[in-house]
Design a protein around this motif. Structure first.
Motif, short mmCIF file in Angstrom:
data_model
loop_
_atom_site.label_atom_id
_atom_site.label_comp_id
_atom_site.label_asym_id
_atom_site.label_seq_id
_atom_site.Cartn_x
_atom_site.Cartn_y
_atom_site.Cartn_z
N LEU A 118 0.52 -1.27 0.29
CA LEU A 118 -0.38 -0.32 -0.20
C LEU A 118 1.17 1.43 0.10
O LEU A 118 1.62 1.33 0.85
CB LEU A 118 -0.88 0.14 0.87
N SER A 119 0.52 1.83 -0.93
CA SER A 119 1.08 3.27 -1.31
C SER A 119 0.47 4.50 -0.36
O SER A 119 -0.23 4.57 -1.57
CB SER A 119 1.88 3.72 -2.28
N GLY A 120 0.79 5.43 0.01
CA GLY A 120 0.06 6.59 0.63
C GLY A 120 0.55 8.09 1.26
O GLY A 120 2.31 7.65 0.95
N PRO A 121 -0.10 8.72 1.78
CA PRO A 121 0.84 9.67 2.12
C PRO A 121 1.79 9.75 3.24
O PRO A 121 2.81 10.33 3.01
CB PRO A 121 -0.01 10.71 2.79
N GLY A 122 1.85 8.19 4.27
CA GLY A 122 2.86 8.25 4.91
C GLY A 122 4.05 7.02 4.33
O GLY A 122 4.83 6.13 5.18
N GLY A 123 4.00 6.57 2.89
CA GLY A 123 4.76 6.18 2.53
C GLY A 123 4.13 4.80 1.73
O GLY A 123 3.13 4.35 1.79
N VAL A 124 5.50 4.10 2.04
CA VAL A 124 4.28 2.30 0.94
C VAL A 124 5.10 1.01 2.73
O VAL A 124 5.63 1.12 3.27
CB VAL A 124 5.83 2.30 0.05
N GLN A 125 4.01 0.42 2.87
CA GLN A 125 4.12 -0.68 3.52
C GLN A 125 3.51 -1.66 3.20
O GLN A 125 2.31 -1.76 1.71
CB GLN A 125 2.92 -0.12 4.58
N ALA A 126 4.64 -2.95 3.18
CA ALA A 126 4.59 -4.03 2.28
C ALA A 126 3.51 -4.62 3.18
O ALA A 126 3.77 -5.06 4.41
CB ALA A 126 5.82 -4.69 2.37
#
Length: 236
Positions: A118-126
């Motif tokens: 997931l990519s969003g305002p907080g960065g990328v979370q694998a």
């Protein structure tokens, strides 16, 4: 992103089996269909793979289907941030095809795996790699000499998703032309409905094509948007 393109690929691969020359299987060798696809719309997905037939395309017998793909789609909105979900998935299925005068029925089952981020305002979370079981069934029928009807249903436990597609075509201009409808959903509460037109089994050189275009509605946009899908396959 959805698995719609991967399912379209499986359908295209099976179509190639229906149109191949039966004499090609006389030596008992394994036969293969290579295929690739791209779906472009509010979400995008590309995939490729192969279908293996262990006798002849026009006989009852065991088959195998291996697919892999990747894509991207938007999620969230409303009170939450809009996120981009990146997905890579693959499956290796075994099954059996039943050939009849009016068409064919094929059933598959086997393991699948999915990796997402997931990519969003907080960065990328694998997200963790997930594995599960996929069940896949499809029917290709010719109600008359100049018509083609298809039905596909797939359930996958790795992503908790389900997919179904129906199509009808009449032989015109070297292909089967007609309407198609599809629905997809998964455990993230993502849903997509598609309605469009398709041209299936158009031959050019040693390749065959399916082109689909129409409108789809999907979460979180909840508005109609256009889509285009192109599938290409070739029997070896």
């Amino acid at each position: 992103m959805s698995n719609r393109a991967t399912r379209s690929l499986a359908c295209a691969a099976f179509a190639a089996g229906l149109v191949c020359d039966p004499a090609r299987g006389d030596d008992g060798a394994v036969r293969a269909v290579l295929f690739g696809s791209m779906e472009a719309g509010a979400s995008t997905f590309s995939a490729s793979g192969t279908k293996l037939v262990f006798d002849r395309f026009d006989r009852d017998g065991p088959v195998a289907l291996v697919t892999g793909g990747s894509g991207v789609r938007l999620e969230g909105g409303g009170r939450g941030p809009v996120l981009m979900r990146l997905t890579a998935l693959g499956a290796a299925l075994g099954g059996y095809q039943f050939i009849r005068e009016w068409g064919a029925v094929t059933v598959f089952a086997g393991p699948e795996a999915s990796w997402e981020a997931l990519s969003g305002p907080g960065g990328v979370q694998a997200l963790p790699l997930r594995a599960g079981l996929r069940l896949h069934g499809e029917v290709w029928a010719r109600p008359s000499e100049g018509t083609l009807a298809t039905a596909t249903a797939i359930l996958g436990s790795a992503r908790g998703d389900a997919y179904a597609r129906l199509s009808w075509g009449t032989a015109l201009f070297g292909a089967y032309l007609g309407p198609e409808a599809a629905v997809y959903g998964d455990q993230t509460d993502y849903q997509k409905w598609s309605l469009g037109l398709h041209a299936t089994d158009y031959a050019m050189g040693g390749y065959r094509f399916r082109l689909s275009a129409g409108c789809q509605i999907e979460t979180p946009l909840n508005q109609w948007s256009p889509y285009v899908t192109l599938a290409i396959w070739s029997a070896l």
